[in-house]
Motif scaffolding. Sequence first.
Motif, PDB file in Angstrom:
ATOM      1  N   VAL A  27       0.871  -1.174   0.000  1.00 27.13           N
ATOM      2  CA  VAL A  27       0.000   0.000   0.000  1.00 27.13           C
ATOM      3  C   VAL A  27       0.914   1.231   0.000  1.00 27.13           C
ATOM      4  O   VAL A  27       1.905   1.240   0.722  1.00 27.13           O
ATOM      5  N   ASP A  30       0.032   5.803   2.655  1.00 28.08           N
ATOM      6  CA  ASP A  30       0.305   6.424   3.959  1.00 28.08           C
ATOM      7  C   ASP A  30       1.691   7.029   4.020  1.00 28.08           C
ATOM      8  O   ASP A  30       2.536   6.773   3.169  1.00 28.08           O
ATOM      9  N   TRP A  32       4.188   6.647   6.031  1.00 24.00           N
ATOM     10  CA  TRP A  32       5.340   5.757   6.237  1.00 24.00           C
ATOM     11  C   TRP A  32       5.832   5.175   4.889  1.00 24.00           C
ATOM     12  O   TRP A  32       7.009   5.163   4.585  1.00 24.00           O
ATOM     13  N   ARG A  33       4.858   4.762   4.068  1.00 25.17           N
ATOM     14  CA  ARG A  33       5.229   4.148   2.771  1.00 25.17           C
ATOM     15  C   ARG A  33       5.785   5.219   1.828  1.00 25.17           C
ATOM     16  O   ARG A  33       6.706   4.935   1.056  1.00 25.17           O
ATOM     17  N   ASP A 107      10.187  -4.876   5.066  1.00 19.67           N
ATOM     18  CA  ASP A 107       9.154  -4.601   6.098  1.00 19.67           C
ATOM     19  C   ASP A 107       8.296  -5.834   6.373  1.00 19.67           C
ATOM     20  O   ASP A 107       8.378  -6.427   7.436  1.00 19.67           O
ATOM     21  N   ARG A 108       7.498  -6.261   5.440  1.00 20.98           N
ATOM     22  CA  ARG A 108       6.651  -7.433   5.657  1.00 20.98           C
ATOM     23  C   ARG A 108       7.275  -8.625   4.963  1.00 20.98           C
ATOM     24  O   ARG A 108       7.981  -8.468   3.972  1.00 20.98           O
ATOM     25  N   PRO A 155       4.203  -8.306  10.191  1.00 18.55           N
ATOM     26  CA  PRO A 155       4.520  -7.454  11.353  1.00 18.55           C
ATOM     27  C   PRO A 155       3.436  -7.542  12.437  1.00 18.55           C
ATOM     28  O   PRO A 155       3.753  -7.521  13.638  1.00 18.55           O
ATOM     29  N   ARG A 159       4.787  -8.647  15.935  1.00 19.00           N
ATOM     30  CA  ARG A 159       4.723  -7.622  16.997  1.00 19.00           C
ATOM     31  C   ARG A 159       3.839  -8.108  18.158  1.00 19.00           C
ATOM     32  O   ARG A 159       4.155  -7.904  19.340  1.00 19.00           O
ATOM     33  N   TRP A 183      -4.062  -1.698  10.073  1.00 17.05           N
ATOM     34  CA  TRP A 183      -3.053  -0.646   9.908  1.00 17.05           C
ATOM     35  C   TRP A 183      -3.688   0.706   9.585  1.00 17.05           C
ATOM     36  O   TRP A 183      -2.992   1.674   9.350  1.00 17.05           O
ATOM     37  N   GLN A 208      -0.345  -1.091  16.832  1.00 19.22           N
ATOM     38  CA  GLN A 208       0.848  -1.577  16.130  1.00 19.22           C
ATOM     39  C   GLN A 208       1.431  -0.556  15.146  1.00 19.22           C
ATOM     40  O   GLN A 208       2.517  -0.759  14.610  1.00 19.22           O
ATOM     41  N   ASN A 209       0.717   0.519  14.896  1.00 21.44           N
ATOM     42  CA  ASN A 209       1.370   1.662  14.246  1.00 21.44           C
ATOM     43  C   ASN A 209       0.769   2.971  14.757  1.00 21.44           C
ATOM     44  O   ASN A 209      -0.271   2.974  15.404  1.00 21.44           O
ATOM     45  N   VAL A 234       3.626   2.747  17.015  1.00 20.67           N
ATOM     46  CA  VAL A 234       4.858   2.265  16.348  1.00 20.67           C
ATOM     47  C   VAL A 234       5.085   3.096  15.062  1.00 20.67           C
ATOM     48  O   VAL A 234       4.131   3.438  14.383  1.00 20.67           O
ATOM     49  N   ASP A 235       6.277   3.353  14.780  1.00 21.83           N
ATOM     50  CA  ASP A 235       6.793   3.998  13.552  1.00 21.83           C
ATOM     51  C   ASP A 235       7.653   5.207  13.888  1.00 21.83           C
ATOM     52  O   ASP A 235       8.742   5.328  13.357  1.00 21.83           O
ATOM     53  N   TYR A 258      10.315   2.732  13.920  1.00 20.73           N
ATOM     54  CA  TYR A 258      10.292   1.620  12.955  1.00 20.73           C
ATOM     55  C   TYR A 258      10.766   2.171  11.595  1.00 20.73           C
ATOM     56  O   TYR A 258      10.002   2.700  10.792  1.00 20.73           O
TER      57      TYR A 258
HETATM   58  C1  FRU Z   1       2.330   1.403   7.103  1.00 19.40           C
HETATM   59  C2  FRU Z   1       2.350   0.498   8.269  1.00 19.40           C
HETATM   60  C3  FRU Z   1       3.188   1.018   9.353  1.00 19.40           C
HETATM   61  C4  FRU Z   1       3.576  -0.223  10.072  1.00 19.40           C
HETATM   62  C5  FRU Z   1       3.835  -1.155   8.924  1.00 19.40           C
HETATM   63  C6  FRU Z   1       3.706  -2.600   9.188  1.00 19.40           C
HETATM   64  O1  FRU Z   1       1.536   0.933   6.055  1.00 19.40           O
HETATM   65  O2  FRU Z   1       1.058   0.270   8.701  1.00 19.40           O
HETATM   66  O3  FRU Z   1       2.527   1.989  10.103  1.00 19.40           O
HETATM   67  O4  FRU Z   1       4.643  -0.085  10.958  1.00 19.40           O
HETATM   68  O5  FRU Z   1       2.967  -0.761   7.936  1.00 19.40           O
HETATM   69  O6  FRU Z   1       3.838  -3.319   8.021  1.00 19.40           O
END
Ligand code: FRU
Length: 908
Positions: A27, A30, A32-33, A107-108, A155, A159, A183, A208-209, A234-235, A258
């Motif tokens: 995805v 967001d 983070w990505r 990541d995953r 994750p 986690r 998420w 978890q995030n 998290v992050d 993270y």
């Molecule tokens: C972003 C996210 C992060 C999280 C990670 C886990 O899409 O949800 O917030 O740490 O993916 O894969």
Amino acid sequence: MLIVFFISGCKQDSKKAKFTIGFSQCVGSDLWRRTMLEEMKMELSLHPGANFLYEDANGNSARQIQQVRRLLDKGIDLLIISPNEARPLTPVVEQVYNQGIPVIVIDRKTASSLYTSYVGADNYQLGKMAGQYISSEARDRVNLVEIMGLPGSSPAIERDRGLNEAIKANKNIHLKAKVYGNWLKDHAEKQLWQIKEQVKDANYIFAQNDVMAAGARAVLNKLNLSASVKVIGVDALPGTGGGLEMVADKTLNASLLYPTGGKEAIVTAFHILNKEPFSRENNMQSLVIDSTNVQLMKLQWNKVNSQRKDIEQQQSLLEEQRAIYNSQQIVLNILVITLVLTIVLGGLASFSLMENRKINKSLEAKNMEILAQRNQLVEMSEKAEAATEAKLNFFTNISHEFRTPLTLMLSIADDLLKQERIPDGGKNIHIIRKNAFRLLKLVNQLLDYRKIEYDKQKIRASENDLVSYVREIVDSFRHHAQKLDVQLNLLSQDREVKVWFDTQMLDKVFFNLISNSIKFSRDKGHVYVRIWQNGNGYVCVEVEDNGIGMNPEETAQIFNQFYQADHTPTVGSGIGLSLSREIIRLHQGIIEVKSEKWKGSVFTVHLPLGNGHLSPAEIATTEGNTADLDQQSKIYTADLEPVFPAKKSEGLASPKEFSILLVEDNDDLLQYLEEKLGEYFEVYTASNGPAALNLAFQWIPDLILSDVVIPNLSGKSLCEKLKSDFKTSHIPVILLTAQNSIEQQISGINAMADLYITKPFNFDFLLASIQNLIKNRLKLKEHFTSDISGPEKLALPKTLDRKFINDFNGIVEQNLSNEKFSVDDICREIGVSRVQLYRKVKALLGYSVSDYILNRRMKKAEYLLANEDYTIAEVTYLIGFANPNYFSTAFKARYGCSPSEFKKQRQH
Ligand code: FRU
């Protein structure tokens, strides 16, 4: 320029993608990505050769599988993937890996260990760190609610496992509820509302995030529980809306760092692609950020961020510099190449300049040489022209000089002919007159030719009736044609044909053609003159005879200047037809000839009708004048005057002892010599080579007098032929010629002529020469026949004659005792006729054949009687006499005594 394009092309080629990296994101929307993608791009900018293909599955596992396949089809060299869910994506990732394409999981994870490398933090440790943080703060009983990510994503599972592991040992912590927030913030909020009662009891919420943690804070705010419930996420992303900011503004109580691992994934990818060492598991460090260290972290992040911006700026500057460098490099390349080319071309140019100078110099020298040669030629040709002009002028003057004495001679000859008593009936005066006309014609023709050739004489044409003009000319020949028994006819299609021509010139053409035709016509010949219009604007005049004609070689040459055909015995020069052609050419007409040997000739003159072809200067202002025709007629018909028959020796005249063969093609001269020499010798005459040869073989004359120039066979060839045939080899030959150079005389003597006399000759000298040659021959004969022992001791001048005498004597000696031996036997043995044998023996030995045989028999008898002891009867037999009485009579007649008396006298 081509080289420049080539170089820049190469440069661009080198920038082309060396590797293609595919990135499949679960995805991408967001923060983070997005941060992860930016980090990747930043790192990629340091590897300009790489091609980067990006696919966003937007949280849909099935779509992500399709996208991976698409990347595979595009021929990627390496795959980076963050799988949406572990199990659904495992097969496709394994497929990629099994095809030999490196796979970096970021990541995953998938449910399989078939990947090349993993980049990301250890999610189990991260969960554990969260549990330990809560545990460290828990003095009393703690109620905990956990908001998990997407069920099935690694994750979320790891986690959760780490969290549980950490809180398991602490009896105060009670995990009261667990929800899946997938998420996402909204989803997390909804799930929390569903467990609202447990939330009311909670002291801690672990999401978890950070996104889901923010959702939890929102729910808590709505439930007015914010002050009593702590939220941990998290992050800990830096920047606006990131976890770091939320910890700082106390939306969250803590967040676990993270890292996205974007940069590390790209670094690892290039290690793999470049076959450099790399780590399979790249676990990134994490830490807890809360109110105690959040400011420090923010400061650090700001610093890093500004450094990053600086780097970005520097990079763009670098890029600009690189572009400038590249364009300067191109300019430099162009300059270098231009310089090299200039040097090379300059070298070539100066080389070719030097070569050119050399060539120019040699050309100049050659030019000078040619110029000098040309000047020399011009000078020579000027001299030659002047010499020719002088010669021609001299020639013209001399020709003019000729005309006066000739005219005088002609008028005196005419006067003499009118007198009543003229010796010989005026025969010799006729000959003088005829030859004077011939000379006059020649002189006139030469003058005309000279005028046309060198004075570029133009015609003065007037319009006249060609038919009556030609008729007048034809009529002037009628009398002579009749005398020569030649039928002369004029046939014209039209009564009158008006033609523009020069009356003073054209007559010479027709006079010449008709007089030639009559002259060369054979006995009872005919000459037809035809006039007709050919319908193409020309009038044609044709002169046809059935005379001796010409072979193709003669025909081809006949119009050439001074060409003399073999059969032109009396013309003396070939100027007549050449002059005719020039006159016709001046009239812009054509003259042509068709001829066949022994069949006749046809001369055709084509004259253009009208006067359109004439220039004003060529058109006469006065009428054409034909008064001159009469004079021309005399000149041209003189040649046709019949030759007076030679005075034949009267029956009673005494036969001459010696005979002469005369060979001469000029009838008058032949007749003159025949008559003069006839007084002393038997004379045979011939007017051409073959006839002379026939007569010589037939009559074996005592001397041959021949002209050098005679038709069909030259006098020299005739002489050679006679001298190489034993029948005629003994005959003295005198060559008579007008060619009086010493070289020509030597060539005549080389042809074995006995004497060479040049024209004009003195008759008495000729006669004395003939008599002298015959006398010498007689002396030789006497010398030869005076010796009884035979001719073999004699030094005969001619080998052919010696051979003949040898053969003849051998036959006679062998047959002396043969009483049937006759002249025919000798003829058969030698292969000659009786006449030829008789003539040859008479000429060489001075006896007739039978007298000679008798002589030899008597000489043998004389010898036998004087030296041998034979009876008269035996001697009779030995010398081939039929009976002794006949022998005795014959012997007595010769020696004045009988054979027996003779024997007695000699033997005593
Ligand atoms: C972003 C996210 C992060 C999280 C990670 C886990 O899409 O949800 O917030 O740490 O993916 O894969």
